[in-house]
Scaffold this motif. Structure first.
Motif, PDB file in Angstrom:
ATOM      1  N   ILE A 207      42.895  46.134  50.184  1.00 52.88           N
ATOM      2  CA  ILE A 207      43.194  46.087  48.743  1.00 52.88           C
ATOM      3  C   ILE A 207      41.969  45.517  48.033  1.00 52.88           C
ATOM      4  O   ILE A 207      41.509  44.419  48.359  1.00 52.88           O
ATOM      5  CB  ILE A 207      44.417  45.195  48.455  1.00 52.88           C
ATOM      6  CG1 ILE A 207      45.632  45.668  49.251  1.00 52.88           C
ATOM      7  CG2 ILE A 207      44.727  45.181  46.961  1.00 52.88           C
ATOM      8  CD1 ILE A 207      46.818  44.716  49.193  1.00 52.88           C
ATOM      9  N   PHE A 208      41.449  46.270  47.080  1.00 53.80           N
ATOM     10  CA  PHE A 208      40.194  45.876  46.440  1.00 53.80           C
ATOM     11  C   PHE A 208      40.286  45.995  44.923  1.00 53.80           C
ATOM     12  O   PHE A 208      41.054  46.795  44.388  1.00 53.80           O
ATOM     13  CB  PHE A 208      39.049  46.782  46.909  1.00 53.80           C
ATOM     14  CG  PHE A 208      38.675  46.623  48.350  1.00 53.80           C
ATOM     15  CD1 PHE A 208      37.640  45.788  48.734  1.00 53.80           C
ATOM     16  CD2 PHE A 208      39.363  47.327  49.330  1.00 53.80           C
ATOM     17  CE1 PHE A 208      37.292  45.648  50.068  1.00 53.80           C
ATOM     18  CE2 PHE A 208      39.029  47.195  50.668  1.00 53.80           C
ATOM     19  CZ  PHE A 208      37.993  46.347  51.037  1.00 53.80           C
ATOM     20  N   ASP A 209      39.476  45.190  44.239  1.00 55.11           N
ATOM     21  CA  ASP A 209      39.201  45.392  42.825  1.00 55.11           C
ATOM     22  C   ASP A 209      37.728  45.768  42.702  1.00 55.11           C
ATOM     23  O   ASP A 209      36.952  45.582  43.642  1.00 55.11           O
ATOM     24  CB  ASP A 209      39.464  44.109  42.032  1.00 55.11           C
ATOM     25  CG  ASP A 209      38.341  43.093  42.208  1.00 55.11           C
ATOM     26  OD1 ASP A 209      37.475  42.991  41.313  1.00 55.11           O
ATOM     27  OD2 ASP A 209      38.314  42.412  43.247  1.00 55.11           O
ATOM     28  N   PHE A 210      37.345  46.300  41.552  1.00 49.88           N
ATOM     29  CA  PHE A 210      35.913  46.477  41.291  1.00 49.88           C
ATOM     30  C   PHE A 210      35.565  45.907  39.899  1.00 49.88           C
ATOM     31  O   PHE A 210      34.540  46.239  39.326  1.00 49.88           O
ATOM     32  CB  PHE A 210      35.495  47.960  41.395  1.00 49.88           C
ATOM     33  CG  PHE A 210      36.121  48.874  40.366  1.00 49.88           C
ATOM     34  CD1 PHE A 210      35.452  49.167  39.191  1.00 49.88           C
ATOM     35  CD2 PHE A 210      37.368  49.433  40.571  1.00 49.88           C
ATOM     36  CE1 PHE A 210      36.016  49.996  38.235  1.00 49.88           C
ATOM     37  CE2 PHE A 210      37.945  50.271  39.628  1.00 49.88           C
ATOM     38  CZ  PHE A 210      37.267  50.551  38.449  1.00 49.88           C
ATOM     39  N   TYR A 211      36.435  45.017  39.403  1.00 51.62           N
ATOM     40  CA  TYR A 211      36.199  44.380  38.114  1.00 51.62           C
ATOM     41  C   TYR A 211      35.482  43.043  38.252  1.00 51.62           C
ATOM     42  O   TYR A 211      35.216  42.371  37.251  1.00 51.62           O
ATOM     43  CB  TYR A 211      37.524  44.199  37.372  1.00 51.62           C
ATOM     44  CG  TYR A 211      37.897  45.389  36.528  1.00 51.62           C
ATOM     45  CD1 TYR A 211      37.886  46.672  37.060  1.00 51.62           C
ATOM     46  CD2 TYR A 211      38.254  45.241  35.192  1.00 51.62           C
ATOM     47  CE1 TYR A 211      38.230  47.766  36.292  1.00 51.62           C
ATOM     48  CE2 TYR A 211      38.600  46.340  34.417  1.00 51.62           C
ATOM     49  CZ  TYR A 211      38.583  47.598  34.966  1.00 51.62           C
ATOM     50  OH  TYR A 211      38.920  48.683  34.186  1.00 51.62           O
ATOM     51  N   THR A 212      35.192  42.647  39.477  1.00 51.07           N
ATOM     52  CA  THR A 212      34.393  41.458  39.731  1.00 51.07           C
ATOM     53  C   THR A 212      33.208  41.845  40.602  1.00 51.07           C
ATOM     54  O   THR A 212      33.246  42.861  41.313  1.00 51.07           O
ATOM     55  CB  THR A 212      35.197  40.370  40.462  1.00 51.07           C
ATOM     56  OG1 THR A 212      35.603  40.874  41.752  1.00 51.07           O
ATOM     57  CG2 THR A 212      36.439  39.976  39.671  1.00 51.07           C
TER      58      THR A 212
ATOM     59  N   VAL B  12      53.270  44.728  45.832  1.00 53.61           N
ATOM     60  CA  VAL B  12      52.473  45.432  46.835  1.00 53.61           C
ATOM     61  C   VAL B  12      53.043  45.091  48.204  1.00 53.61           C
ATOM     62  O   VAL B  12      53.121  43.920  48.583  1.00 53.61           O
ATOM     63  CB  VAL B  12      50.981  45.023  46.785  1.00 53.61           C
ATOM     64  CG1 VAL B  12      50.196  45.744  47.874  1.00 53.61           C
ATOM     65  CG2 VAL B  12      50.383  45.311  45.412  1.00 53.61           C
ATOM     66  N   ASP B  13      53.466  46.110  48.933  1.00 54.12           N
ATOM     67  CA  ASP B  13      53.937  45.929  50.308  1.00 54.12           C
ATOM     68  C   ASP B  13      52.728  46.154  51.218  1.00 54.12           C
ATOM     69  O   ASP B  13      52.500  47.248  51.709  1.00 54.12           O
ATOM     70  CB  ASP B  13      55.056  46.932  50.610  1.00 54.12           C
ATOM     71  CG  ASP B  13      55.621  46.765  52.029  1.00 54.12           C
ATOM     72  OD1 ASP B  13      55.057  45.972  52.810  1.00 54.12           O
ATOM     73  OD2 ASP B  13      56.607  47.455  52.353  1.00 54.12           O
ATOM     74  N   TYR B  14      51.931  45.090  51.398  1.00 56.08           N
ATOM     75  CA  TYR B  14      50.669  45.234  52.123  1.00 56.08           C
ATOM     76  C   TYR B  14      50.883  45.470  53.621  1.00 56.08           C
ATOM     77  O   TYR B  14      50.014  46.015  54.299  1.00 56.08           O
ATOM     78  CB  TYR B  14      49.762  44.028  51.889  1.00 56.08           C
ATOM     79  CG  TYR B  14      50.352  42.692  52.278  1.00 56.08           C
ATOM     80  CD1 TYR B  14      50.329  42.258  53.603  1.00 56.08           C
ATOM     81  CD2 TYR B  14      50.920  41.864  51.323  1.00 56.08           C
ATOM     82  CE1 TYR B  14      50.860  41.028  53.960  1.00 56.08           C
ATOM     83  CE2 TYR B  14      51.459  40.636  51.672  1.00 56.08           C
ATOM     84  CZ  TYR B  14      51.428  40.221  52.992  1.00 56.08           C
ATOM     85  OH  TYR B  14      51.960  39.007  53.346  1.00 56.08           O
ATOM     86  N   GLU B  15      52.040  45.073  54.142  1.00 56.20           N
ATOM     87  CA  GLU B  15      52.302  45.286  55.565  1.00 56.20           C
ATOM     88  C   GLU B  15      52.529  46.771  55.868  1.00 56.20           C
ATOM     89  O   GLU B  15      52.096  47.281  56.903  1.00 56.20           O
ATOM     90  CB  GLU B  15      53.513  44.467  56.005  1.00 56.20           C
ATOM     91  CG  GLU B  15      53.258  42.958  56.001  1.00 56.20           C
ATOM     92  CD  GLU B  15      54.467  42.173  56.448  1.00 56.20           C
ATOM     93  OE1 GLU B  15      55.602  42.687  56.276  1.00 56.20           O
ATOM     94  OE2 GLU B  15      54.285  41.045  56.946  1.00 56.20           O
TER      95      GLU B  15
ATOM     96  N   VAL C 275      54.322  54.479  46.319  1.00 57.91           N
ATOM     97  CA  VAL C 275      53.096  55.246  46.532  1.00 57.91           C
ATOM     98  C   VAL C 275      52.390  54.635  47.734  1.00 57.91           C
ATOM     99  O   VAL C 275      52.020  53.457  47.715  1.00 57.91           O
ATOM    100  CB  VAL C 275      52.171  55.221  45.293  1.00 57.91           C
ATOM    101  CG1 VAL C 275      50.887  55.999  45.582  1.00 57.91           C
ATOM    102  CG2 VAL C 275      52.883  55.797  44.065  1.00 57.91           C
ATOM    103  N   GLU C 276      52.199  55.439  48.760  1.00 47.69           N
ATOM    104  CA  GLU C 276      51.548  54.959  49.981  1.00 47.69           C
ATOM    105  C   GLU C 276      50.030  55.009  49.843  1.00 47.69           C
ATOM    106  O   GLU C 276      49.479  55.851  49.118  1.00 47.69           O
ATOM    107  CB  GLU C 276      51.989  55.804  51.179  1.00 47.69           C
ATOM    108  CG  GLU C 276      53.473  55.692  51.495  1.00 47.69           C
ATOM    109  CD  GLU C 276      53.867  56.535  52.707  1.00 47.69           C
ATOM    110  OE1 GLU C 276      53.033  57.359  53.153  1.00 47.69           O
ATOM    111  OE2 GLU C 276      54.998  56.362  53.194  1.00 47.69           O
TER     112      GLU C 276
ATOM    113  N   GLY D  69      52.204  40.154  46.396  1.00 46.02           N
ATOM    114  CA  GLY D  69      51.630  40.879  47.520  1.00 46.02           C
ATOM    115  C   GLY D  69      50.227  41.406  47.311  1.00 46.02           C
ATOM    116  O   GLY D  69      49.581  41.865  48.261  1.00 46.02           O
ATOM    117  N   MET D  70      49.731  41.327  46.074  1.00 46.58           N
ATOM    118  CA  MET D  70      48.396  41.870  45.813  1.00 46.58           C
ATOM    119  C   MET D  70      47.311  40.919  46.324  1.00 46.58           C
ATOM    120  O   MET D  70      46.416  41.311  47.075  1.00 46.58           O
ATOM    121  CB  MET D  70      48.212  42.137  44.317  1.00 46.58           C
ATOM    122  CG  MET D  70      46.883  42.809  43.969  1.00 46.58           C
ATOM    123  SD  MET D  70      46.725  43.181  42.200  1.00 46.58           S
ATOM    124  CE  MET D  70      47.898  44.543  42.019  1.00 46.58           C
TER     125      MET D  70
END
Length: 414
Positions: free
Chosen positions: A126-131, A226-229, A241-242, A116-117
């Motif tokens: 949903i974001f990363d900051f490692y790229t 990850v429950d992205y919905e 965790v919401e 789900g990520m």
């Protein structure tokens, strides 16, 4: 003529190219560095990009300009390492022989490893900051975000730069305060660790800072999906965790090349002697930086210290001498805490971060495990040091490759 090949032109590989170009006689050795990417990124700068502290131009340059002229540079994808045959196979079919190999292929994020990520919400909520791409997309999001539940999350260890997620949480607190909207943002820091950091003394200090900045802390959280919905992360014991905005550090893994070549562990990191940097399985193959499985931080400072020690061991290997078991896991990291302040931690395999002064005993000017504006200035100055000294293989004055005990109060460790 003999061949020394370096795989990867990131921080570690570029440093080793510079160190060895001035040490190996040109008449005896051909040094070759191989990397498929043209751009060299200042990865510590990705932390600042989302908050508009750095611009995109400040975190990237043409990598070739940092490779010495004495070194042959090949910009091509590496298909396979054949360690039993001392050969490297490139994507287009060329095969290169080596007498010594240095693997500096780094680590990368693998969001697809968590259900789900890496889905329809990737780089949306949903974001990363490692790229570079992730940090830039997050910057654009934060410019317009109206507030809500911000969750800063670590999937699992080890990760590149273990303090970076904490720094992100601290900088987010400062960022939203400066925008006059901190009261509209609920920040939660979620980690699989039992505390804020991997070392007890530092964890104590960092936990206090999280409390002081009203950042909630969820520890021991081992994410299942990850429950992205419904915008929530769920762990294996169904703790939820919401979030409205999830900033995550996905699983970190070594390069796929290592897996294809059958040289890595379950995370594609190469089993490496923790003191000599010689790989466990091949005496003429060495590994450095994030590509190794060493129990040291995957951070630029660690790679810098490793490079100085590995250079000497490469020379000793060539001369048939016993390798020095000298690398002690030394890490020296600034931790940006927001509002123009930072902490500094200095530790190794056997010593956790403690209070004291750095680099001069009793003088400093940098204070260990204490917030200060001087430490923040050191953090910001590191970008110049990186581009002008570190990756060029220039020794940083007064900072030794192994950890010094001088100026540190070890009696405070419980």
């Amino acid at each position: 003529m003999k061949n020394l090949i370096i795989l990867g032109a990131g921080t570690s590989g570029t440093m080793m190219a510079n160190h060895l170009a001035s040490k190996l006689p040109k008449k005896d050795w051909i040094i070759t560095i191989i990397d498929q990417y043209k751009t060299h990124y200042y990865q510590p700068g990705f932390l600042f990009l989302p908050f508009d502290i750095y611009t995109t131009k400040q975190v990237k340059k043409n990598g070739k300009k940092f490779i010495p002229k004495k070194v042959k540079y090949i910009q091509e994808k590496i298909e396979l390492i054949l360690p039993e045959e001392n050969k490297i196979k490139l994507e287009k079919g060329d095969v290169l022989d080596y007498d010594i190999l240095i693997v500096a292929t780094g680590t990368k994020i693998a969001p697809e490893e968590t259900d789900g990520m890496f889905g329809p919400e990737w780089h949306k909520s949903i974001f990363d900051f490692y790229t570079y791409e992730g940090a830039k997309a997050l910057r654009d999001k934060l410019r317009v975000w109206k507030g809500g539940k911000l969750v800063v999350h670590i999937t699992e260890m080890p990760i590149k730069c273990p303090v970076a997620p904490l720094e992100f949480a601290f900088l987010a607190d400062s960022f939203f305060k400066n925008k006059g909207m901190r009261d509209k943002v609920d920040i939660t820091y979620v980690t699989p660790l039992d505390g804020a950091f991997t070392k007890p003394k530092a964890t104590e200090t960092l936990h206090y800072l999280l409390e002081e900045k009203n950042i909630k802390e969820v520890t021991g959280f081992n994410i299942e999906h990850v429950d992205y919905e419904n915008k929530k992360i769920v762990d294996y014991i169904d703790t939820e965790v919401e979030y409205d905005l999830l900033v995550t550090v996905p699983t970190n893994v070594g390069d796929e090349l290592i897996e294809r070549s059958g040289m890595g562990d379950d995370f594609n990191f190469i089993p490496t002697h923790k003191a000599t940097l010689q790989t466990n399985d091949y005496e003429n193959v060495f590994a450095i930086g994030d590509a190794t499985n060493l129990p040291a931080s995957k951070a630029g400072s660690v790679a810098h210290f490793e490079a100085e020690i590995l250079t000497e061991n490469i020379l000793r290997f060539i001369q048939g001498k016993e390798l020095k078991e000298e690398f002690d896991g030394h890490a020296n990291c600034f931790i940006e805490t927001g509002n123009g302040k930072a902490l500094l931690i200095d530790f190794n395999y056997t010593h956790e971060p403690v209070e004291g002064t750095f680099p001069f005993p009793g003088v400093g000017p940098l204070q260990l495990l204490k917030e200060s504006r001087t430490n923040h200035m050191g953090k910001m100055a590191f970008r110049w040091i990186y581009w002008n000294m570190l990756i060029k293989g220039i020794h940083i004055p007064f900072v030794s490759a192994t950890m010094s005990e001088k100026g540190k109060r070890f009696e405070e460790v419980k």
